[in-house]
Design a protein around this motif. Structure first.
Motif, PDB file in Angstrom:
ATOM      1  N   THR A 184       0.860  -1.189   0.000  1.00  0.00           N
ATOM      2  CA  THR A 184       0.000   0.000   0.000  1.00  0.00           C
ATOM      3  C   THR A 184       0.891   1.232   0.000  1.00  0.00           C
ATOM      4  O   THR A 184       1.839   1.311   0.794  1.00  0.00           O
ATOM      5  CB  THR A 184      -0.922   0.039   1.226  1.00  0.00           C
ATOM      6  N   VAL A 185       0.602   2.190  -0.874  1.00  0.00           N
ATOM      7  CA  VAL A 185       1.412   3.408  -0.986  1.00  0.00           C
ATOM      8  C   VAL A 185       0.569   4.627  -0.621  1.00  0.00           C
ATOM      9  O   VAL A 185      -0.660   4.550  -0.482  1.00  0.00           O
ATOM     10  CB  VAL A 185       1.984   3.568  -2.413  1.00  0.00           C
ATOM     11  N   GLY A 186       1.246   5.749  -0.465  1.00  0.00           N
ATOM     12  CA  GLY A 186       0.548   7.021  -0.234  1.00  0.00           C
ATOM     13  C   GLY A 186      -0.185   7.097   1.088  1.00  0.00           C
ATOM     14  O   GLY A 186      -1.240   7.733   1.191  1.00  0.00           O
ATOM     15  N   ILE A 187       0.348   6.484   2.126  1.00  0.00           N
ATOM     16  CA  ILE A 187      -0.307   6.479   3.444  1.00  0.00           C
ATOM     17  C   ILE A 187       0.042   7.775   4.171  1.00  0.00           C
ATOM     18  O   ILE A 187       1.228   8.073   4.401  1.00  0.00           O
ATOM     19  CB  ILE A 187       0.143   5.251   4.253  1.00  0.00           C
ATOM     20  N   ARG A 188      -0.995   8.533   4.583  1.00  0.00           N
ATOM     21  CA  ARG A 188      -0.776   9.854   5.189  1.00  0.00           C
ATOM     22  C   ARG A 188      -1.457  10.031   6.534  1.00  0.00           C
ATOM     23  O   ARG A 188      -1.446  11.132   7.093  1.00  0.00           O
ATOM     24  CB  ARG A 188      -1.243  10.955   4.223  1.00  0.00           C
ATOM     25  N   ASP A 189      -2.083   8.977   7.043  1.00  0.00           N
ATOM     26  CA  ASP A 189      -2.716   9.104   8.366  1.00  0.00           C
ATOM     27  C   ASP A 189      -2.795   7.728   9.021  1.00  0.00           C
ATOM     28  O   ASP A 189      -2.587   6.697   8.372  1.00  0.00           O
ATOM     29  CB  ASP A 189      -4.101   9.742   8.254  1.00  0.00           C
ATOM     30  N   GLU A 190      -3.136   7.707  10.289  1.00  0.00           N
ATOM     31  CA  GLU A 190      -3.137   6.462  11.056  1.00  0.00           C
ATOM     32  C   GLU A 190      -4.262   5.532  10.623  1.00  0.00           C
ATOM     33  O   GLU A 190      -4.139   4.310  10.726  1.00  0.00           O
ATOM     34  CB  GLU A 190      -3.241   6.776  12.549  1.00  0.00           C
TER      35      GLU A 190
ATOM     36  N   CYS B 190     -12.795   2.623  -6.546  1.00  0.00           N
ATOM     37  CA  CYS B 190     -13.439   3.875  -6.150  1.00  0.00           C
ATOM     38  C   CYS B 190     -12.511   4.740  -5.308  1.00  0.00           C
ATOM     39  O   CYS B 190     -12.497   5.973  -5.446  1.00  0.00           O
ATOM     40  CB  CYS B 190     -14.733   3.589  -5.391  1.00  0.00           C
ATOM     41  N   GLY B 191     -11.714   4.097  -4.444  1.00  0.00           N
ATOM     42  CA  GLY B 191     -10.771   4.854  -3.618  1.00  0.00           C
ATOM     43  C   GLY B 191      -9.695   5.526  -4.457  1.00  0.00           C
ATOM     44  O   GLY B 191      -9.333   6.686  -4.219  1.00  0.00           O
ATOM     45  N   VAL B 192      -9.165   4.806  -5.460  1.00  0.00           N
ATOM     46  CA  VAL B 192      -8.139   5.378  -6.326  1.00  0.00           C
ATOM     47  C   VAL B 192      -8.729   6.504  -7.178  1.00  0.00           C
ATOM     48  O   VAL B 192      -8.097   7.552  -7.386  1.00  0.00           O
ATOM     49  CB  VAL B 192      -7.524   4.277  -7.224  1.00  0.00           C
ATOM     50  N   LEU B 193      -9.959   6.309  -7.680  1.00  0.00           N
ATOM     51  CA  LEU B 193     -10.610   7.360  -8.467  1.00  0.00           C
ATOM     52  C   LEU B 193     -10.860   8.601  -7.624  1.00  0.00           C
ATOM     53  O   LEU B 193     -10.650   9.736  -8.069  1.00  0.00           O
ATOM     54  CB  LEU B 193     -11.928   6.836  -9.049  1.00  0.00           C
ATOM     55  N   ALA B 194     -11.314   8.385  -6.380  1.00  0.00           N
ATOM     56  CA  ALA B 194     -11.609   9.522  -5.490  1.00  0.00           C
ATOM     57  C   ALA B 194     -10.367  10.358  -5.241  1.00  0.00           C
ATOM     58  O   ALA B 194     -10.440  11.595  -5.164  1.00  0.00           O
ATOM     59  CB  ALA B 194     -12.195   9.012  -4.181  1.00  0.00           C
ATOM     60  N   ALA B 195      -9.209   9.705  -5.124  1.00  0.00           N
ATOM     61  CA  ALA B 195      -7.968  10.448  -4.906  1.00  0.00           C
ATOM     62  C   ALA B 195      -7.617  11.324  -6.102  1.00  0.00           C
ATOM     63  O   ALA B 195      -6.835  12.276  -5.975  1.00  0.00           O
ATOM     64  CB  ALA B 195      -6.832   9.459  -4.631  1.00  0.00           C
ATOM     65  N   GLN B 196      -8.191  11.013  -7.270  1.00  0.00           N
ATOM     66  CA  GLN B 196      -7.980  11.829  -8.470  1.00  0.00           C
ATOM     67  C   GLN B 196      -9.139  12.797  -8.721  1.00  0.00           C
ATOM     68  O   GLN B 196      -9.204  13.449  -9.764  1.00  0.00           O
ATOM     69  CB  GLN B 196      -7.815  10.915  -9.698  1.00  0.00           C
ATOM     70  N   GLY B 197     -10.084  12.861  -7.750  1.00  0.00           N
ATOM     71  CA  GLY B 197     -11.242  13.734  -7.895  1.00  0.00           C
ATOM     72  C   GLY B 197     -12.258  13.209  -8.884  1.00  0.00           C
ATOM     73  O   GLY B 197     -12.993  13.991  -9.509  1.00  0.00           O
TER      74      GLY B 197
END
Length: 616
Positions: free
Chosen positions: A278-284, A370-377
């Motif tokens: 998993t990449v791009g982890i920014r919170d707990e 859906c999570g990957v799409l959401a990160a791209q708006g």
């Protein structure tokens, strides 16, 4: 439609029927439809099973058997496709030896094939491939066959045939493309066992298992199986390595995150193909989910500081830089008209149209997408602009695939240098060095790039970029095309005497030449070499595995090779000498002179050209 052996599968196959691969003989009983549109049948087989149309060879067995030959020929093409799908490296087209009808009903035939195969692959497995091919051919020849895929047949092919055949001989996605390139380069190949293949003979031979080769360090290959071990060695050698910490539970993962800082990557320490990453982890919250995901794949989890930029794989082969690939996440390209959901549905339909063994894992509208799409708006209903690339996953992986590009000309020499140093550090002649870099055209020491992984036995040969480089790889890997001189003397005791003289001549000229007949072998010092192998066929194969053998003189004094097949697909010379040959009971009624001429003509078929033999 049962496939049965004409003869039991020998432990070591021989070359026969003019094939450039070792072969076995099979008998297929089939029923041929009264009328078949073979042009339509060929179109169906190509569209649905990827079987390219190959011109049917002429059949001299009479017009009554013409339809049986046409049907059997297409079965052999299908069988080859199925065997390759199971990672069995079969490239030659089978030879149809005989078609018979005695004792059978109308339109029923028995067809015998000389089919290319490999040592260690059972006759049952080979028969399974032909039996499945006969079932596909029967369906494709039926009046009801359409381009609508037969789903039940596909399921049985994948579950009962391809999966079963893959279980017989270890292999991988690199096996067939690599060995196909060797075959095209006229390099002889023999399976040794366990998915390991010998390319070439004697002193010019090499061993391969997919892209792993005989000179790769076993210690180095062991070290790179664990990412934290790899990084430790890389760092100690002064090369750029990832910064990471081991985590055994969520509490230690949180402590590692605080120490390293966001953004982070969480990955299993001992898994390949980007499994559990998993990449791009920014919170707990995401850290917890990523840790659980990694723990599902391994008990050893790494918490790693993320480095900006895509991953590039630099392929080191034969200790040299061969090419570089850019590896970006799986994406879909917008057309300015349709939504992401519609584009994905179109891709799913196209995938379903392929044979099961050619399909990748289909990405649909799921939580991960859906999570990957959401990160791209974006959402599944978004309509991307024409030509816009929309990522469907965070990273490129073997599980989901990716978008591969040729970055060979982009790589800065400093980045090539660290790839070569990393491969050499672990003693790997072939290796895939993964470098994460904001810009691979910039030196690693200027932009913070790292060596993310060192891959032993990297996937090689499966994309067009790699396939274009395979001739260069084999040019460096093999001495010539791996062949050594093989000289044959045919006859009685005079043939053995002449063979000994020729061996002495070659040794005198500095060539380590071995000599053998069916019962005795002399080494390059002309001393007896004791072998457990019995018969000339087995003795010759034993010598082809001996790295001291630079040339081989074989003395043929009986007809046993007619039964076993030749140990080599090609010989360089045939010399006829005085003396009768020993023959089996079946040939006892034929005069000695005719029998000897028959054997001579048979051996002549293995010469590079049909220029005849020379008297000894």
């Amino acid at each position: 439609m049962a496939v049965a052996p004409i003869e039991s599968m020998p432990t070591l196959l021989g070359y026969r029927a003019g094939l450039r691969q070792p072969s076995a003989t099979l008998l297929l009983q089939l029923e041929v439809p009264a009328q078949t549109d073979y042009q339509q049948m060929d179109a169906l087989l190509e569209v649905l099973y990827g079987v390219a149309s190959v011109a049917e060879p002429p059949w001299g067995g009479g017009s009554a058997f013409g339809s049986a030959h046409a049907h059997a020929w297409r079965i052999s093409l299908l069988a080859r496709e199925l065997l390759q799908a199971a990672y069995i490296p079969v490239f030659e087209l089978a030879k149809i030896l005989e078609i018979r009808r005695e004792g059978l009903g109308e339109r029923q035939y028995r067809v015998s094939f000389a089919s290319p195969s490999i040592d260690g692959f059972s006759l049952k497995g080979l028969g399974m491939a032909y039996d499945a091919a006969a079932e596909i051919a029967a369906w494709a020849a039926s009046p009801n066959a359409t381009t609508e895929r037969p789903a039940e047949l596909d399921r049985r092919l994948q579950e009962r045939v391809i999966t079963a055949l893959r279980g017989e001989v270890p292999g991988g996605m690199s096996t067939v493309p690599l060995l196909a390139a060797a075959h095209r380069d006229d390099i002889p190949v023999r399976h040794l066992g366990g998915g390991v293949y010998q390319l070439g003979w004697g002193a010019r031979s090499r061993w391969m298992d997919r892209s792993a080769v005989d000179v790769d360090s076993a210690v180095g290959a062991w070290l790179v199986q664990k990412k934290h071990w790899t990084a430790q060695v890389i760092r100690a050698a002064g090369l750029p390595a990832p910064e990471h910490l081991l985590a055994t539970d969520m509490a230690s993962a949180e402590r590692a995150a605080k120490q390293l800082g966001w953004p982070l990557v969480v990955k299993p320490a001992d898994r390949d193909r980007s499994e559990g990453v998993t990449v791009g982890i920014r919170d707990e919250r995401r850290l917890r989910g990523a840790f659980e995901h990694a723990c599902a794949h391994s008990r050893i989890v790494l918490i790693e500081r993320e480095v900006a930029g895509p991953c590039y794989r630099l392929l080191v082969a034969n200790g040299r830089f061969l090419y570089a690939l850019s590896r970006r996440p799986k994406a879909i390209i917008g057309d300015g008209r349709r939504s992401i959901a519609e584009l994905l549905e179109e891709r799913a339909v196209a995938s379903k149209a392929k044979p099961p063994w050619q399909r990748g894992r289909v990405i649909g509208i799921d939580e991960l997408t859906c999570g990957v799409l959401a990160a791209q708006g974006l959402t599944p209903d978004s309509i991307p602009e024409h030509g816009a690339a929309v990522a469907l996953r965070d990273i490129e992986s073997s599980e989901w695939g990716g978008e591969i590009g040729d970055a060979t000309e982009m790589v800065h020499p400093e980045n090539i240098d660290i790839a070569l140093r990393a491969a050499a550090l672990f003693g790997l002649s072939n290796a895939g060095i993964d470098i994460i870099s904001p810009d691979i055209a910039v030196p690693w020491n200027d932009n913070g790039a790292i060596i993310n992984e060192v891959n032993y036995a990297p996937y090689f040969g499966g994309n067009q970029i790699a396939k274009a480089k395979l001739p260069d790889f084999f040019h460096e890997f093999m001495a010539g095309n791996g062949r050594i001189p093989v000289i044959v003397y045919l006859g009685g005791e005079a043939a053995w005497k002449r063979g000994k003289e020729r061996q002495a001549e070659m040794i005198g000229s500095g060539v380590r030449c071995y000599l053998s007949n069916h019962r005795q072998t002399l080494d390059a010092e002309r001393n007896p070499l004791h072998l457990s192998a019995q018969g000339l066929h087995r003795r010759a194969i034993a010598l082809s595995l001996n790295c001291d053998v630079e040339a081989l003189v074989l003395v043929v004094q009986d007809d046993d090779l007619r039964r076993t097949g030749m140990p080599f697909d090609r010989i360089d010379e045939v010399h006829r000498c005085p003396g009768e040959l020993r023959y089996g009971v079946a040939a006892s009624r034929i005069s000695p002179s005719v029998r000897k001429l028959d054997m001579e003509n048979w051996l002549r078929g293995y010469l590079p050209s049909s220029t005849g033999t020379r008297p000894g």
